[in-house]
Design a protein around this motif. Structure first.
Motif, PDB file in Angstrom:
ATOM      1  N   SER A 160      12.614 -18.192   5.366  1.00  0.00           N
ATOM      2  CA  SER A 160      11.409 -18.690   4.717  1.00  0.00           C
ATOM      3  C   SER A 160      11.578 -20.134   4.253  1.00  0.00           C
ATOM      4  O   SER A 160      10.620 -20.902   4.226  1.00  0.00           O
ATOM      5  CB  SER A 160      11.033 -17.808   3.525  1.00  0.00           C
ATOM      6  N   LYS A 201      10.340 -26.946   2.284  1.00  0.00           N
ATOM      7  CA  LYS A 201       9.361 -26.037   2.876  1.00  0.00           C
ATOM      8  C   LYS A 201       8.662 -26.687   4.075  1.00  0.00           C
ATOM      9  O   LYS A 201       8.436 -26.044   5.109  1.00  0.00           O
ATOM     10  CB  LYS A 201       8.326 -25.620   1.834  1.00  0.00           C
ATOM     11  N   LYS A 245       6.609 -21.836  -3.243  1.00  0.00           N
ATOM     12  CA  LYS A 245       6.654 -20.649  -2.382  1.00  0.00           C
ATOM     13  C   LYS A 245       5.257 -20.203  -1.991  1.00  0.00           C
ATOM     14  O   LYS A 245       4.982 -19.929  -0.809  1.00  0.00           O
ATOM     15  CB  LYS A 245       7.387 -19.529  -3.113  1.00  0.00           C
ATOM     16  N   ASN A 249       3.977 -20.593   1.815  1.00  0.00           N
ATOM     17  CA  ASN A 249       3.809 -19.341   2.548  1.00  0.00           C
ATOM     18  C   ASN A 249       2.359 -19.107   2.956  1.00  0.00           C
ATOM     19  O   ASN A 249       2.085 -18.542   4.018  1.00  0.00           O
ATOM     20  CB  ASN A 249       4.326 -18.173   1.712  1.00  0.00           C
ATOM     21  N   CYS A 266      10.582 -11.601   8.964  1.00  0.00           N
ATOM     22  CA  CYS A 266      10.672 -12.580   7.891  1.00  0.00           C
ATOM     23  C   CYS A 266       9.293 -12.844   7.294  1.00  0.00           C
ATOM     24  O   CYS A 266       9.147 -12.957   6.076  1.00  0.00           O
ATOM     25  CB  CYS A 266      11.279 -13.886   8.414  1.00  0.00           C
ATOM     26  N   GLN A 271       7.787 -13.560   3.211  1.00  0.00           N
ATOM     27  CA  GLN A 271       6.636 -14.418   2.943  1.00  0.00           C
ATOM     28  C   GLN A 271       5.434 -13.633   2.428  1.00  0.00           C
ATOM     29  O   GLN A 271       4.864 -13.964   1.394  1.00  0.00           O
ATOM     30  CB  GLN A 271       6.278 -15.212   4.208  1.00  0.00           C
TER      31      GLN A 271
END
Length: 391
Positions: A160, A201, A245, A249, A266, A271
């Motif tokens: 992630s 990210k 996050k 995501n 994953c 996520q």
């Protein structure tokens, strides 16, 4: 294991270190640990305000180059350093990490697979002699992260987040105008500029969406040491991590959508689970459903069912931390606090979701004169023109 005759060696690596001030024993220890792995070059990128001091500090280091950046902004500093890289591999490292001497030899083994675009290490918190609750929470955070990454890497090769604390990437993937423009100009939901954070990210999503594999070397020889906040400021870090996050995501699952075909487990486990309800609420629901089921099907054994459920609940809360407790059995004293923090984290998640528009680093203070304006202002900055010719 590394190849006997690797195609990629430490001399193919340039390490870019973005730093705010670059001072103190921890910073010097970090740079020296990186130099001990013998990369081709280390580029330290700091705000102009600190460049002269850093150049004086490293004037006798032949493989260290210090370059200036007008603003204290990690994405911008990474890009400024990246523009100076001349090797086939670019590694990014935070200014507080400690690399083991064997680090690059084991990390670079991932690039023997030509489909691998980037790789990263496992992480562990620097152990202090008398840890407090914040040290333990930080260590537990990294331990859980290592556990989850090993699982998703084994099941579908997914990850992630390729952590920005340390990672290595094929230079040609990111040293181009397409990447740099997107990296510096990212906006969440088309309106919230993200270039004050979320850099790791973005890099992760870029690699996945462009068909590159990401590998994490989980062996001890490729494990870095790092630091986290050891005070209540740790809670601010948790808020920032969760904001990042959720934003990333959502973009990965509902905008890019590549993860559903490239790394489906994953996407589901690491996520989609981002949007699970708070732990306390979820467990109340589970207890109620179990109670209803037990009353309906085996009322005489409901007590035993609840006991079994309690044991299962405790196990799943500590399963990811067993290796940590094996190394440091005395930390079991903090287990009740770790469990309690799991429930508190539900409130942190709620606050983070309600403040997704905030992208700054509340855990650090940046002098006002080093705060960057938006990208359009920087495009007119004379200091940036050499960089902007690339993008």
């Amino acid at each position: 294991m590394p190849a006997m005759e690797p195609t990629c060696t430490n001399k193919d690596v340039t390490v870019v270190v973005a730093t705010l001030g670059g001072e103190g024993e921890a910073f010097l220890n970090s740079i020296n640990s990186i130099l001990a792995t013998h990369p081709a070059k280390v580029i330290i990128v700091a705000p102009h305000l600190y460049v002269d001091r850093l150049k004086s500090t490293f004037e006798t280091y032949s493989t260290v180059s210090v370059i200036g950046c007008r603003y204290a902004n990690k994405r911008l500093q990474m890009t400024v350093g990246l523009a100076k890289v001349e090797t086939s591999i670019t590694a990014f490292a935070d200014d507080d990490v400690i690399w083991p001497p064997s680090f690059l030899f084991y990390l670079l083994a991932a690039f023997e697979d030509p489909s691998t675009g980037a790789t990263g290490p496992s992480q562990r918190l620097v152990r202090v002699s008398h840890p407090n609750i914040w040290n333990i929470l930080g260590a537990a955070y990294l331990e859980r992260r290592n556990f989850e990454i090993r699982a998703t890497q084994q099941l579908d090769g997914g990850i992630s987040t390729l952590s920005g604390r340390t990672c290595a990437c094929r230079t040609h993937i990111i040293q181009n105008g397409s990447f740099m423009r997107a990296f510096l100009g990212e906006k969440w939901m088309g309106t919230v500029p993200l270039w004050t954070g979320d850099d790791d990210k973005f890099l992760t999503r870029w690699l996945v969406s462009h068909g590159w594999r990401i590998r994490v070397q989980s062996c001890k020889e490729a494990q870095i040491l790092t630091t986290l906040e050891d005070s209540p400021v740790f809670l601010s870090q948790c808020v920032r991590w969760y904001r990042t996050k959720v934003r990333s995501n959502m973009t990965s699952m509902f905008v890019d959508r590549v993860v559903w075909t490239e790394q489906p487990w994953c996407a589901y486990a690491a996520q989609l689970s981002t949007f699970n309800p708070p732990t306390a609420l979820l467990e109340v629901i589970l207890v109620y459903l179990l109670h209803v089921t037990a009353q309906t099907h085996f009322p005489k054994h409901e007590f035993l069912v609840m006991i079994a459920f309690t044991y299962w609940l405790v196990f799943v809360k500590i399963a990811k931390l067993l290796s940590h407790f094996q190394r440091y059995p005395s930390d079991l004293l903090f287990l009740p606090a770790l469990v309690a923090f799991g429930y508190l984290h539900g409130l942190i998640k709620l606050y983070a979701v309600l403040t997704l528009h905030k992208t700054g680093w509340s855990s650090r203070t940046i002098p006002a004169e080093l705060e960057p304006p938006d990208l359009e202002v920087i495009r007119d900055d004379a200091d940036m023109k050499p960089l902007l010719t690339l993008i």
